[in-house]
Design an enzyme around this catalytic site. Structure first.
Site, mmCIF file in Angstrom:
data_model
loop_
_atom_site.group_PDB
_atom_site.id
_atom_site.type_symbol
_atom_site.label_atom_id
_atom_site.label_comp_id
_atom_site.label_asym_id
_atom_site.label_seq_id
_atom_site.Cartn_x
_atom_site.Cartn_y
_atom_site.Cartn_z
ATOM 1 N N HIS A 270 6.113 12.805 5.143
ATOM 2 C CA HIS A 270 7.652 12.979 4.705
ATOM 3 C C HIS A 270 8.204 14.316 5.372
ATOM 4 O O HIS A 270 8.153 14.575 6.517
ATOM 5 C CB HIS A 270 7.766 12.927 3.178
ATOM 6 C CG HIS A 270 9.021 12.868 2.620
ATOM 7 N ND1 HIS A 270 10.193 12.496 3.123
ATOM 8 C CD2 HIS A 270 9.510 13.138 1.362
ATOM 9 C CE1 HIS A 270 11.207 12.434 2.379
ATOM 10 N NE2 HIS A 270 10.923 12.766 1.231
ATOM 11 N N ARG A 327 20.807 11.748 11.975
ATOM 12 C CA ARG A 327 20.659 12.969 11.635
ATOM 13 C C ARG A 327 19.987 13.880 12.643
ATOM 14 O O ARG A 327 20.292 15.197 13.068
ATOM 15 C CB ARG A 327 19.786 13.149 10.421
ATOM 16 C CG ARG A 327 20.376 12.671 9.169
ATOM 17 C CD ARG A 327 19.429 12.517 7.991
ATOM 18 N NE ARG A 327 18.312 11.762 8.257
ATOM 19 C CZ ARG A 327 17.197 11.814 7.401
ATOM 20 N NH1 ARG A 327 17.063 12.233 6.308
ATOM 21 N NH2 ARG A 327 16.088 10.915 7.914
HETATM 22 N N1 CMX Z 1 3.117 7.614 15.397
HETATM 23 C C1 CMX Z 1 2.067 6.818 15.340
HETATM 24 N N2 CMX Z 1 2.120 5.559 14.593
HETATM 25 C C2 CMX Z 1 3.063 5.561 13.919
HETATM 26 C C3 CMX Z 1 4.273 6.278 13.734
HETATM 27 C C4 CMX Z 1 4.185 7.322 14.593
HETATM 28 N N3 CMX Z 1 5.254 8.335 14.706
HETATM 29 N N4 CMX Z 1 4.977 5.558 12.910
HETATM 30 C C5 CMX Z 1 4.397 4.594 12.606
HETATM 31 N N5 CMX Z 1 2.842 4.701 12.977
HETATM 32 C C6 CMX Z 1 2.236 3.578 12.641
HETATM 33 C C7 CMX Z 1 1.956 3.529 11.044
HETATM 34 O O1 CMX Z 1 0.858 4.676 10.829
HETATM 35 C C8 CMX Z 1 1.309 2.360 10.772
HETATM 36 O O2 CMX Z 1 0.031 2.206 11.203
HETATM 37 P P1 CMX Z 1 -1.190 1.197 10.492
HETATM 38 O O3 CMX Z 1 -0.574 0.104 10.607
HETATM 39 O O4 CMX Z 1 -2.296 1.773 11.267
HETATM 40 O O5 CMX Z 1 -1.232 2.045 8.881
HETATM 41 C C9 CMX Z 1 2.254 1.349 11.873
HETATM 42 O O6 CMX Z 1 2.683 2.256 12.887
HETATM 43 C C10 CMX Z 1 3.466 0.607 11.159
HETATM 44 O O7 CMX Z 1 4.211 1.701 10.441
HETATM 45 P P2 CMX Z 1 5.571 1.372 10.251
HETATM 46 O O8 CMX Z 1 5.863 0.339 9.362
HETATM 47 O O9 CMX Z 1 6.511 1.327 11.415
HETATM 48 O O10 CMX Z 1 6.114 2.914 9.519
HETATM 49 P P3 CMX Z 1 5.968 3.204 7.833
HETATM 50 O O11 CMX Z 1 6.920 2.729 7.262
HETATM 51 O O12 CMX Z 1 4.699 2.715 7.336
HETATM 52 O O13 CMX Z 1 5.855 4.758 7.734
HETATM 53 C C11 CMX Z 1 6.482 6.855 8.686
HETATM 54 C C12 CMX Z 1 7.054 5.457 8.229
HETATM 55 C C13 CMX Z 1 7.764 7.843 8.852
HETATM 56 C C14 CMX Z 1 5.675 7.477 7.743
HETATM 57 C C15 CMX Z 1 5.945 6.744 9.945
HETATM 58 O O14 CMX Z 1 6.973 6.293 11.057
HETATM 59 C C16 CMX Z 1 5.359 8.124 10.406
HETATM 60 O O15 CMX Z 1 4.243 8.411 9.856
HETATM 61 N N6 CMX Z 1 6.145 8.891 11.340
HETATM 62 C C17 CMX Z 1 5.569 10.252 11.442
HETATM 63 C C18 CMX Z 1 5.683 11.299 10.427
HETATM 64 C C19 CMX Z 1 7.089 11.476 10.356
HETATM 65 O O16 CMX Z 1 7.721 12.023 11.160
HETATM 66 N N7 CMX Z 1 7.571 11.508 9.071
HETATM 67 C C20 CMX Z 1 9.081 11.942 8.952
HETATM 68 C C21 CMX Z 1 10.013 10.687 8.442
HETATM 69 C C22 CMX Z 1 11.081 11.207 7.898
HETATM 70 C C23 CMX Z 1 11.268 11.989 6.762
HETATM 71 O O17 CMX Z 1 10.812 11.524 5.470
HETATM 72 O O18 CMX Z 1 11.297 13.260 6.702
#
Ligand code: CMX
Length: 437
Positions: A270, A327
């Site tokens: 997050h 954003r």
């Molecule tokens: N890099 C690598 N893998 C990623 C990824 C990324 N940036 N984003 C998603 N994935 C992976 C997930 O870990 C998940 O893997 P598993 O199936 O092995 O668990 C898969 O892709 C499916 O995930 P998703 O449905 O696309 O995404 P989620 O809704 O589960 O998660 C988020 C959303 C933001 C937590 C995820 O995209 C992430 O970890 N991003 C990187 C961290 C980040 O930038 N967070 C900030 C978000 C904005 C905020 O809240 O500030």
């Protein structure tokens, strides 16, 4: 105060809509839940209500029905600036009305009156080891102020009433949004400027005063205003907003509720992602760009190294968004205007060209596009705020606006204590075989 009166009229006029929905249409179905959603973080289940912002997967956030450019365009600006004051934005978030200059100035005066942080809050933070994470310091600072809660005093005095309790939530909310930038600046100076504290300048709006208090010049004032507004609200299901709402639903006061929200914001998936992005990018520069310019090939390799080591690419992906986060775009436009030749901005732009392709090929994430956190740290870095473990605190100052506006309305509309139902894995297995419950 006129804002509180305006809010009173709006809340009272709105209440019958909620009451009617529950009474007359309470059993109308608006969603159904799958096993995947039950195990997978309740993704997309429609079970929260807010009228303060709405997140469309394709378009991104709208605050009170307005896109980010529309929001920036419609609100009264800070003197000599292209950006609105945070005070104007607060009025807009709370009421949905565009404030006049006089409305905005009234909030400004009101925040000045409220912004003096009790000295015991600073004393409490000072007792922590200096290497504590600044988010822990911020959360403890907010919790420490709980003794000042007007909502808790009202409750303790046995005067809680469902119809009027929102008034003291509003009072606490205003105190929190007025004071949190002062606490954040204190933490910054304590940790990174050898405790050289700078007094509040009573002539400045919130964003400008924050810039002043962390030792920044005029150029940073718009950075602060833009940053706090962009990070304020992202509808209700994200971890910080949802946690604040959940905790407050138990009638925990706004201090307890927002400290809990901040603890969620501190997670790397997050709000802490902004810190992780800078960490990743600077390490990349140090490892690959000492003697050479960054290239797309080098970035591609570094991204794959991260993915292959089982980590996520910070700043990319989103639970709801399926396009580039507006954003991100808004901050990118700021960079193009104010720091187009900054090497780190150029590197981040190159990552933007490469990362979506790498993530698509990787094939896991549903959204390979950048979110807010992919761009925000670069701006801070450019203006000399290089202590990247502080970046989530900046997010937390902005997020207070959305969370506090939301729980004021939660109380105004008398939302119930939140209590979803859990099931056992055996039940899911049984329903899986039967093809449904
Ligand atoms: N890099 C690598 N893998 C990623 C990824 C990324 N940036 N984003 C998603 N994935 C992976 C997930 O870990 C998940 O893997 P598993 O199936 O092995 O668990 C898969 O892709 C499916 O995930 P998703 O449905 O696309 O995404 P989620 O809704 O589960 O998660 C988020 C959303 C933001 C937590 C995820 O995209 C992430 O970890 N991003 C990187 C961290 C980040 O930038 N967070 C900030 C978000 C904005 C905020 O809240 O500030």
């Amino acid at each position: 105060m006129a804002l509180k009166e305006t809010l009173r009229q709006k809340i009272e006029a709105f209440r019958p809509r909620t009451t009617k929905l529950v009474k007359e249409y309470g059993k109308v179905k608006i969603d159904e839940v799958t096993i995947e959603q039950c195990i997978g973080g309740a993704r997309d289940i429609r079970s929260l209500v807010t009228d303060i912002s709405y997140l469309d997967p394709q378009e991104g956030i709208r605050f009170r029905g307005k896109t980010i450019p529309e929001t920036f365009a419609c609100l009264p600006k800070a003197a000599g600036s292209d950006y609105p004051t945070v005070e104007a934005f607060w009025y807009f978030l709370l009421t949905g009305d565009i404030p006049t200059q006089a409305d905005m100035e009234e909030v400004l005066t009101e925040w000045k009156r409220r912004q003096n942080v009790p000295s015991y809050v600073f004393d409490t933070i000072r007792t922590l080891p200096r290497d504590s994470h600044p988010m822990a310091m911020l959360s403890i600072g907010i919790t420490a102020m709980q003794r000042d809660s007007k909502f808790a005093s009202l409750y303790n005095a046995g005067k809680f009433s469902k119809l009027t309790a929102w008034e003291t939530v509003y009072e606490d909310a205003c105190d929190i949004v007025a004071r949190i930038p002062v606490i954040a600046a204190f933490i910054y100076n304590l940790k990174y400027r050898e405790d050289r504290q700078i007094a509040i300048d009573p002539n400045l709006d919130m964003g400008a005063n924050f810039a002043h208090m962390i030792g920044q010049g005029k150029a940073y004032q718009d950075v602060a205003r833009m940053y706090f507004i962009l990070h304020s609200d992202h509808e209700s299901g994200n971890v910080s907003a949802h946690t604040t709402h959940l905790v407050h639903s138990a009638l925990s006061d706004p201090y307890y509720a927002y400290a809990a929200g901040l603890n969620g914001l501190a997670g790397p998936l997050h709000g802490r992602a902004n810190q992780e992005v800078l960490d990743w990018t600077i390490k990349f520069q140090e490892k690959y760009c000492k003697d050479q310019e960054p290239t797309k090939e080098l970035i591609t390799k570094a991204l794959w190294d991260t993915l292959n080591s089982g980590q996520v690419i910070p700043g990319y992906g989103h639970a709801v968004l399926r396009k580039t986060d507006p954003r991100y775009t808004s901050q990118r436009e700021f960079c193009q205007k104010h720091l187009p030749n900054d090497p780190l901005f150029k590197l981040v732009s190159m990552i933007f060209e490469v990362a979506p392709g790498v993530l698509t090929e990787h094939g896991k994430t549903k959204n390979p596009w950048p979110n807010v956190d992919a761009q925000s740290g670069v701006i801070q870095w450019h203006y000399g705020v290089k202590e990247w473990d502080f970046y989530t605190v900046l997010f937390g100052v902005g997020r207070a606006l959305g969370c506090m506006a939301n729980i004021t309305w939660d109380r105004g509309l008398g939302y119930a204590i939140e209590r979803p139902k859990s099931v056992t894995t055996a039940m899911l297995e049984e329903w899986a075989v039967k093809g449904g419950r």
